[in-house]
Design a protein around this motif. Structure first.
Motif, mmCIF file in Angstrom:
data_model
loop_
_atom_site.group_PDB
_atom_site.id
_atom_site.type_symbol
_atom_site.label_atom_id
_atom_site.label_comp_id
_atom_site.label_asym_id
_atom_site.label_seq_id
_atom_site.Cartn_x
_atom_site.Cartn_y
_atom_site.Cartn_z
ATOM 1 N N SER A 35 3.262 6.138 -5.599
ATOM 2 C CA SER A 35 3.004 6.289 -7.031
ATOM 3 C C SER A 35 1.947 7.359 -7.282
ATOM 4 C CB SER A 35 2.552 4.949 -7.608
ATOM 5 O OG SER A 35 2.255 5.069 -8.983
ATOM 6 N N ALA A 36 0.903 7.376 -6.442
ATOM 7 C CA ALA A 36 -0.156 8.384 -6.598
ATOM 8 C C ALA A 36 0.375 9.783 -6.382
ATOM 9 C CB ALA A 36 -1.286 8.087 -5.608
ATOM 10 N N ARG B 265 3.637 1.674 -1.472
ATOM 11 C CA ARG B 265 4.122 1.904 -2.840
ATOM 12 C C ARG B 265 3.030 2.498 -3.736
ATOM 13 N NH1 ARG B 265 8.977 -0.341 -4.394
ATOM 14 N NH2 ARG B 265 10.143 -1.275 -2.674
ATOM 15 N N GLU B 266 1.788 2.102 -3.514
ATOM 16 C CA GLU B 266 0.690 2.692 -4.283
ATOM 17 C C GLU B 266 0.505 4.170 -3.925
ATOM 18 O OE1 GLU B 266 -1.163 1.285 -6.804
ATOM 19 O OE2 GLU B 266 0.273 -0.363 -6.642
ATOM 20 N N ILE B 267 0.647 4.480 -2.641
ATOM 21 C CA ILE B 267 0.539 5.890 -2.218
ATOM 22 C C ILE B 267 1.650 6.710 -2.862
ATOM 23 C CG2 ILE B 267 0.648 7.486 -0.254
ATOM 24 C CD1 ILE B 267 -0.462 5.189 1.501
ATOM 25 N N GLN C 179 2.415 10.774 -9.458
ATOM 26 C CA GLN C 179 1.605 11.010 -10.658
ATOM 27 C C GLN C 179 0.778 12.292 -10.544
ATOM 28 O OE1 GLN C 179 -0.679 7.404 -11.367
ATOM 29 N NE2 GLN C 179 1.160 6.147 -11.136
ATOM 30 N N SER D 143 -5.559 1.357 -5.194
ATOM 31 C CA SER D 143 -4.645 1.588 -6.312
ATOM 32 C C SER D 143 -4.156 3.029 -6.342
ATOM 33 C CB SER D 143 -5.344 1.273 -7.630
ATOM 34 O OG SER D 143 -6.358 2.244 -7.890
ATOM 35 N N ALA D 144 -3.036 3.226 -6.984
ATOM 36 C CA ALA D 144 -2.490 4.574 -7.142
ATOM 37 C C ALA D 144 -3.496 5.477 -7.849
ATOM 38 C CB ALA D 144 -1.177 4.522 -7.924
ATOM 39 N N LYS D 145 -4.258 4.911 -8.807
ATOM 40 C CA LYS D 145 -5.241 5.707 -9.549
ATOM 41 C C LYS D 145 -6.336 6.237 -8.622
ATOM 42 C CE LYS D 145 -8.488 5.547 -13.411
ATOM 43 N NZ LYS D 145 -9.115 4.711 -14.474
ATOM 44 N N GLU E 82 -4.822 8.925 -6.380
ATOM 45 C CA GLU E 82 -4.541 10.146 -7.141
ATOM 46 C C GLU E 82 -5.823 10.933 -7.393
ATOM 47 O OE1 GLU E 82 -2.858 11.641 -11.481
ATOM 48 O OE2 GLU E 82 -2.828 9.495 -10.994
ATOM 49 N N GLN F 138 0.824 -1.204 0.000
ATOM 50 C CA GLN F 138 0.000 0.000 0.000
ATOM 51 C C GLN F 138 0.861 1.259 0.000
ATOM 52 O OE1 GLN F 138 -3.873 0.287 0.045
ATOM 53 N NE2 GLN F 138 -2.662 1.821 -1.025
#
Length: 472
Positions: free
Chosen positions: A289-290, A285-287, A293, A419-421, A424, A283
């Protein structure tokens, strides 16, 4: 002048304790004849409470009419389940509270004992207050909507109308609750009332709250008008909205402030998840990435999970590179900061902060509203999902990242990884400059300050309580 003394029994742990201390400070500031003695319970795995009180006394920032007494430590098995641990821990302290009050009132110069003020988790102390022949008031550190929901379901369970533990079999069900305008989805209810092993413990707290003379709630009428008015049914003790009760001490010398001073107004998103805020490596890593982005400037309070199977608080990473993607720091060095423990009020009060990704603990919500910073919701335990639902669906004062994300007791993310999406999208919504939510938050910020000013709703409620205590 009449003098009276209240005994405060806050819940163990810095979150409830800090708010209770602020409430005590507010009370004595309103009447010169009021004295407060606060009994401190120190958890065996947490030294923050004792250190916090020591710092208060050392700084001379506390009124001399407020005194503190550290209760003796009790032997506890930290390997047992959290709810049983809490109930057993507080029950063992009743003897120490009784002895301490006897010593207190035996002092020749001690003001008249007028009552006990106990935390929602400490309602067993009503027994001790009854022994001394004084009333008990409950100090409820969360919101009125949650209080109403818990009292409602406690009553339905006692009357055998609803077994809340069975509701977990239909998470899509939506329920009518008097303290909410909208139907409340089962999936945002606190896990504790869906768990047959814990539900009786927690409802006992609320069953006993009904025995008190009054319930002091950390909210204000303009924020939760429907919930507050739902208590005028004659079935609950008098509810006194006395909030927002906040510790607004700002540390202007903190190094993060220097960085914020160089950022444009409302340009930084702040991600912070409270004293129990931590996530799995996936989790995290998803944060990350968000954040990348989105391109927003950011401050991210990132904490390390405690050892599995133990009751403890998150700790600090020695090196954030343990969990963050490769070269994350290189790519974001100019626009953001990753930190451990965060001076939350200091950061939220800064003009550079434009949005707050929060776990939706009630203290954090009130702080964010006070400073007019919109929230993106990411709850994960306790009543946080309900708080997030109230903020997004009931009050329209927050944007949603998630409402029903839950972490199980082992510390895992319960197989849910946002997810990062998704994250974001939440970042973009909370940082939108001319949004209706941002405008509404600014309005409620002004109302939160007016509530505590002379003639405000919470100020008036506070004085009704003081008149009751002082027998005026």
């Amino acid at each position: 002048m009449k003098k009276a003394q209240l005994v405060f029994v806050p819940s163990p742990g810095i979150g409830h304790l800090a708010t209770t201390v602020e409430f005590a400070k507010l009370l004595v500031s309103q009447h010169d004849g009021l004295f407060i003695t606060m009994f401190i319970m120190n958890l065996p795995y947490d030294s923050k409470a004792g250190a916090y009180i020591d710092s208060l006394i050392a700084s001379s920032s506390i009124d001399p009419r407020i005194s503190f007494f550290n209760l003796p430590q009790v032997d506890m098995d930290t390997g047992i389940k959290p709810m049983l641990f809490l109930v057993s821990f507080i029950e063992k302290q009743k003897l120490h509270v009784r002895e301490a009050v006897h010593r207190l009132i035996a002092q020749s110069d001690s003001p008249r004992l007028a009552g006990f003020v106990v935390d929602m988790f400490c309602t067993t102390m009503i027994d001790v207050a009854n022994e001394f022949g004084v009333p008990t008031y409950a100090f409820f550190t969360s919101n009125a909507g949650f209080l109403g929901l818990m009292l409602h379901f406690q009553q339905l369970r006692d009357e055998k109308v609803v077994d809340t533990a069975e509701l977990k079999n239909d998470l899509e069900t939506e329920l009518v609750v008097p303290s909410f305008v909208n139907r409340v989805p089962v999936k945002v209810l606190p896990d504790v009332i869906l768990d047959e092993n814990r539900v009786d413990y927690v409802f006992n707290f609320f069953r006993r709250i009904r025995e008190t003379k009054g319930i002091l709630v950390n909210t204000f009428v303009d924020l939760e008008s429907h919930a507050v008015h739902s208590f005028s049914d004659g079935e609950t003790p008098t509810v006194h909205p006395v909030g927002p009760i906040l510790n607004l001490k700002v540390d202007d010398q903190n190094e993060i402030v220097k960085w914020l001073d160089d950022q444009p107004e409302s340009s930084v998103v702040f991600l912070c998840f409270g004293s129990m805020g931590y996530f799995s490596e996936r989790q995290v890593r998803e944060i990350a990435s968000a954040i990348e982005q989105s391109g927003f400037r950011f401050i991210w309070a990132l904490r390390k999970p405690p050892p599995k199977g133990k009751i403890n608080f998150p700790s600090e990473y020695e090196d954030f590179r343990e969990v963050l993607p490769d070269e994350f720091f290189d790519r974001t060095a100019e626009i953001g900061k990753v930190i451990g423990w965060a001076p939350q009020v200091t950061i939220l009060s800064h003009k550079a902060i434009g949005g707050f990704v929060s776990h939706c603990g009630w203290n954090s919500i009130l702080e964010s509203l006070w400073y007019g910073v919109p929230i993106a919701t990411w709850p994960f335990q306790a009543e946080q999902q309900l708080n997030a639902f109230e903020m997004v669906k009931e009050l329209g004062l927050a944007v949603e990242i998630t409402l029903d994300y839950k972490r199980d007791l082992s510390g895992e993310d319960n197989k849910i990884v946002l997810s990062a999406k998704e994250i974001e999208e939440g970042l973009r919504k909370v940082m939108e400059h001319d949004s209706d939510i941002r405008k509404k938050v600014k309005i409620i910020s002004e109302k939160s300050r007016k509530a505590l000013s002379s003639g405000g709703s919470s100020h008036s409620s506070l004085h009704r309580l003081i008149n009751d205590v002082m027998d005026l």
